[in-house]
Design a protein around this motif. Structure first.
Motif, PDB file in Angstrom:
ATOM      1  N   GLU A  84     -19.230  72.836  32.983  1.00  0.00           N
ATOM      2  CA  GLU A  84     -18.650  73.894  33.673  1.00  0.00           C
ATOM      3  C   GLU A  84     -17.118  73.581  33.734  1.00  0.00           C
ATOM      4  OE1 GLU A  84     -20.618  74.731  37.329  1.00  0.00           O
ATOM      5  OE2 GLU A  84     -22.255  75.663  36.110  1.00  0.00           O
ATOM      6  N   PHE A  85     -16.615  72.375  33.772  1.00  0.00           N
ATOM      7  CA  PHE A  85     -15.476  71.889  34.293  1.00  0.00           C
ATOM      8  C   PHE A  85     -14.743  71.919  32.918  1.00  0.00           C
ATOM      9  CE2 PHE A  85     -12.273  68.416  34.796  1.00  0.00           C
ATOM     10  CZ  PHE A  85     -11.362  68.892  35.716  1.00  0.00           C
ATOM     11  N   HIS A  86     -15.240  71.107  31.725  1.00  0.00           N
ATOM     12  CA  HIS A  86     -14.646  70.964  30.644  1.00  0.00           C
ATOM     13  C   HIS A  86     -15.599  70.621  29.592  1.00  0.00           C
ATOM     14  CE1 HIS A  86     -11.972  69.578  27.676  1.00  0.00           C
ATOM     15  NE2 HIS A  86     -10.858  69.505  28.616  1.00  0.00           N
ATOM     16  N   PRO A  87     -15.982  71.910  28.962  1.00  0.00           N
ATOM     17  CA  PRO A  87     -17.385  71.809  28.151  1.00  0.00           C
ATOM     18  C   PRO A  87     -17.387  70.434  26.990  1.00  0.00           C
ATOM     19  CG  PRO A  87     -16.947  74.078  28.364  1.00  0.00           C
ATOM     20  CD  PRO A  87     -15.753  72.957  28.999  1.00  0.00           C
ATOM     21  N   LYS A 128     -32.245  63.813  38.608  1.00  0.00           N
ATOM     22  CA  LYS A 128     -31.775  65.020  39.236  1.00  0.00           C
ATOM     23  C   LYS A 128     -30.169  65.058  39.406  1.00  0.00           C
ATOM     24  CE  LYS A 128     -34.709  64.734  42.570  1.00  0.00           C
ATOM     25  NZ  LYS A 128     -35.343  65.164  43.809  1.00  0.00           N
ATOM     26  N   LEU A 129     -29.663  63.814  39.687  1.00  0.00           N
ATOM     27  CA  LEU A 129     -27.892  63.623  39.965  1.00  0.00           C
ATOM     28  C   LEU A 129     -27.315  63.776  38.611  1.00  0.00           C
ATOM     29  CD1 LEU A 129     -28.081  60.784  42.681  1.00  0.00           C
ATOM     30  CD2 LEU A 129     -27.297  63.118  42.780  1.00  0.00           C
ATOM     31  N   THR A 130     -28.133  63.208  37.648  1.00  0.00           N
ATOM     32  CA  THR A 130     -27.424  62.970  36.335  1.00  0.00           C
ATOM     33  C   THR A 130     -27.543  64.471  35.655  1.00  0.00           C
ATOM     34  OG1 THR A 130     -28.086  60.644  35.951  1.00  0.00           O
ATOM     35  CG2 THR A 130     -27.444  62.020  33.715  1.00  0.00           C
ATOM     36  N   ILE A 131     -28.588  65.239  35.555  1.00  0.00           N
ATOM     37  CA  ILE A 131     -28.416  66.528  35.207  1.00  0.00           C
ATOM     38  C   ILE A 131     -27.397  67.388  35.961  1.00  0.00           C
ATOM     39  CG2 ILE A 131     -29.857  68.578  35.079  1.00  0.00           C
ATOM     40  CD1 ILE A 131     -32.105  66.769  34.342  1.00  0.00           C
ATOM     41  N   ASP A 132     -27.300  67.195  37.272  1.00  0.00           N
ATOM     42  CA  ASP A 132     -26.437  68.029  37.912  1.00  0.00           C
ATOM     43  C   ASP A 132     -24.971  67.823  37.696  1.00  0.00           C
ATOM     44  OD1 ASP A 132     -27.890  69.478  39.368  1.00  0.00           O
ATOM     45  OD2 ASP A 132     -28.065  68.044  41.035  1.00  0.00           O
ATOM     46  N   PHE A 133     -24.629  66.290  37.366  1.00  0.00           N
ATOM     47  CA  PHE A 133     -23.552  65.862  36.915  1.00  0.00           C
ATOM     48  C   PHE A 133     -23.103  66.542  35.732  1.00  0.00           C
ATOM     49  CE2 PHE A 133     -21.046  62.894  34.080  1.00  0.00           C
ATOM     50  CZ  PHE A 133     -20.031  62.532  34.874  1.00  0.00           C
ATOM     51  N   ILE A 134     -23.920  66.603  34.364  1.00  0.00           N
ATOM     52  CA  ILE A 134     -23.843  67.061  33.372  1.00  0.00           C
ATOM     53  C   ILE A 134     -23.436  68.647  33.234  1.00  0.00           C
ATOM     54  CG2 ILE A 134     -24.548  67.754  31.115  1.00  0.00           C
ATOM     55  CD1 ILE A 134     -26.294  65.067  31.187  1.00  0.00           C
ATOM     56  N   ARG A 135     -24.203  69.342  34.366  1.00  0.00           N
ATOM     57  CA  ARG A 135     -23.844  70.707  34.500  1.00  0.00           C
ATOM     58  C   ARG A 135     -22.469  70.967  35.096  1.00  0.00           C
ATOM     59  NH1 ARG A 135     -27.549  75.752  36.745  1.00  0.00           N
ATOM     60  NH2 ARG A 135     -25.745  76.948  36.545  1.00  0.00           N
ATOM     61  N   LYS A 136     -22.094  70.103  36.063  1.00  0.00           N
ATOM     62  CA  LYS A 136     -20.803  70.487  36.715  1.00  0.00           C
ATOM     63  C   LYS A 136     -19.712  69.816  35.720  1.00  0.00           C
ATOM     64  CE  LYS A 136     -22.183  68.958  41.324  1.00  0.00           C
ATOM     65  NZ  LYS A 136     -21.975  68.058  42.343  1.00  0.00           N
ATOM     66  N   ILE A 137     -19.668  68.709  35.039  1.00  0.00           N
ATOM     67  CA  ILE A 137     -18.698  68.648  33.914  1.00  0.00           C
ATOM     68  C   ILE A 137     -18.876  69.474  33.025  1.00  0.00           C
ATOM     69  CG2 ILE A 137     -17.788  66.831  32.381  1.00  0.00           C
ATOM     70  CD1 ILE A 137     -17.414  65.855  35.249  1.00  0.00           C
ATOM     71  N   MET A 150     -28.505  72.794  32.332  1.00  0.00           N
ATOM     72  CA  MET A 150     -27.149  72.007  32.115  1.00  0.00           C
ATOM     73  C   MET A 150     -26.089  72.748  31.471  1.00  0.00           C
ATOM     74  SD  MET A 150     -28.379  68.165  30.898  1.00  0.00           S
ATOM     75  CE  MET A 150     -29.695  68.665  29.817  1.00  0.00           C
ATOM     76  N   LEU A 151     -26.590  73.669  30.405  1.00  0.00           N
ATOM     77  CA  LEU A 151     -25.752  74.789  30.040  1.00  0.00           C
ATOM     78  C   LEU A 151     -25.262  75.958  30.874  1.00  0.00           C
ATOM     79  CD1 LEU A 151     -26.699  74.569  26.451  1.00  0.00           C
ATOM     80  CD2 LEU A 151     -24.769  73.226  27.300  1.00  0.00           C
ATOM     81  N   GLY A 152     -25.729  76.047  32.228  1.00  0.00           N
ATOM     82  CA  GLY A 152     -25.603  77.066  33.125  1.00  0.00           C
ATOM     83  C   GLY A 152     -26.348  78.456  32.581  1.00  0.00           C
ATOM     84  N   GLN A 153     -27.509  78.161  31.625  1.00  0.00           N
ATOM     85  CA  GLN A 153     -27.888  79.605  31.067  1.00  0.00           C
ATOM     86  C   GLN A 153     -29.046  80.000  32.037  1.00  0.00           C
ATOM     87  OE1 GLN A 153     -29.289  77.934  27.458  1.00  0.00           O
ATOM     88  NE2 GLN A 153     -27.435  78.170  26.453  1.00  0.00           N
ATOM     89  N   VAL A 154     -29.614  79.108  33.130  1.00  0.00           N
ATOM     90  CA  VAL A 154     -30.472  79.466  34.050  1.00  0.00           C
ATOM     91  C   VAL A 154     -29.888  78.874  35.560  1.00  0.00           C
ATOM     92  CG1 VAL A 154     -32.279  79.629  32.598  1.00  0.00           C
ATOM     93  CG2 VAL A 154     -31.814  77.377  33.679  1.00  0.00           C
ATOM     94  N   ASP A 158     -23.016  61.527  45.289  1.00  0.00           N
ATOM     95  CA  ASP A 158     -22.245  62.748  44.949  1.00  0.00           C
ATOM     96  C   ASP A 158     -20.726  62.596  44.770  1.00  0.00           C
ATOM     97  OD1 ASP A 158     -22.280  65.473  44.466  1.00  0.00           O
ATOM     98  OD2 ASP A 158     -22.061  65.988  46.583  1.00  0.00           O
ATOM     99  N   TRP A 159     -20.168  63.352  44.036  1.00  0.00           N
ATOM    100  CA  TRP A 159     -19.054  63.178  43.669  1.00  0.00           C
ATOM    101  C   TRP A 159     -18.160  64.619  43.453  1.00  0.00           C
ATOM    102  CZ3 TRP A 159     -17.679  65.688  39.270  1.00  0.00           C
ATOM    103  CH2 TRP A 159     -18.753  66.319  38.634  1.00  0.00           C
ATOM    104  N   GLY A 160     -16.941  64.456  43.050  1.00  0.00           N
ATOM    105  CA  GLY A 160     -16.327  65.853  42.890  1.00  0.00           C
ATOM    106  C   GLY A 160     -14.803  65.720  42.485  1.00  0.00           C
TER     107      GLY A 160
END
Length: 139
Positions: A114-117, A103-112, A82-86, A38-40
């Motif tokens: 949301e942070f900076h599209p 799973k980690l990569t998909i969550d990473f893409i979603r977080k980033i 990843m785009l936050g649509q669901v 994990d990271w943040g």
């Protein structure tokens, strides 16, 4: 988890796995993600940084790209997530069937995203079949 606070990092390669950044500014850095932990980022500013998907994260991107190119649009539930649509619930069963790095990569893409599209434009281009230098191969 390593915590980094209140610093400016410039022109460096920074592995972000297992690191929590607080009130940091990263300028012209290569942010290397390996899908190992994990990271943040909290209250951070990223300027002209490039994300590199290394090791397992690079392999996960290649798998997502292959899924996108397969018939039947296998990637659709992941793309929507990843785009936050669901939210995570509708695809949690689908995600649980994938290796941890996916799973980690998909969550990473979603977080980033949301942070900076804008930072994820190259990632989506790569998954769609383009060829930015974001997935590094290691021997």
């Amino acid at each position: 988890m390593r915590i980094i606070r209140n610093i400016v990092i410039e022109n460096e390669d920074v592995v972000i796995d297992n690191t929590w950044f607080e009130h940091c500014r990263l300028n012209h850095c290569r942010l290397i993600y390996r899908a190992s932990d994990d990271w943040g980022f909290e209250h951070c500013l990223l300027e002209m940084c490039q994300f590199i998907f290394d090791y397992d994260a690079g392999q996960a991107l290649l798998k997502l790209r292959a899924m996108n190119q397969s018939e039947g649009n296998e990637l659709k539930p992941y793309h929507d997530y990843m785009l936050g649509q669901v939210d995570s619930y509708p695809i949690s069963g689908v995600l649980n069937k994938q290796p941890k790095a996916i799973k980690l990569t998909i969550d990473f893409i979603r977080k980033i995203y949301e942070f900076h599209p804008a930072y994820m434009a190259d990632v989506f281009n790569f998954i769609a079949g383009g060829s930015p230098e974001i997935a590094e191969q290691k021997d």
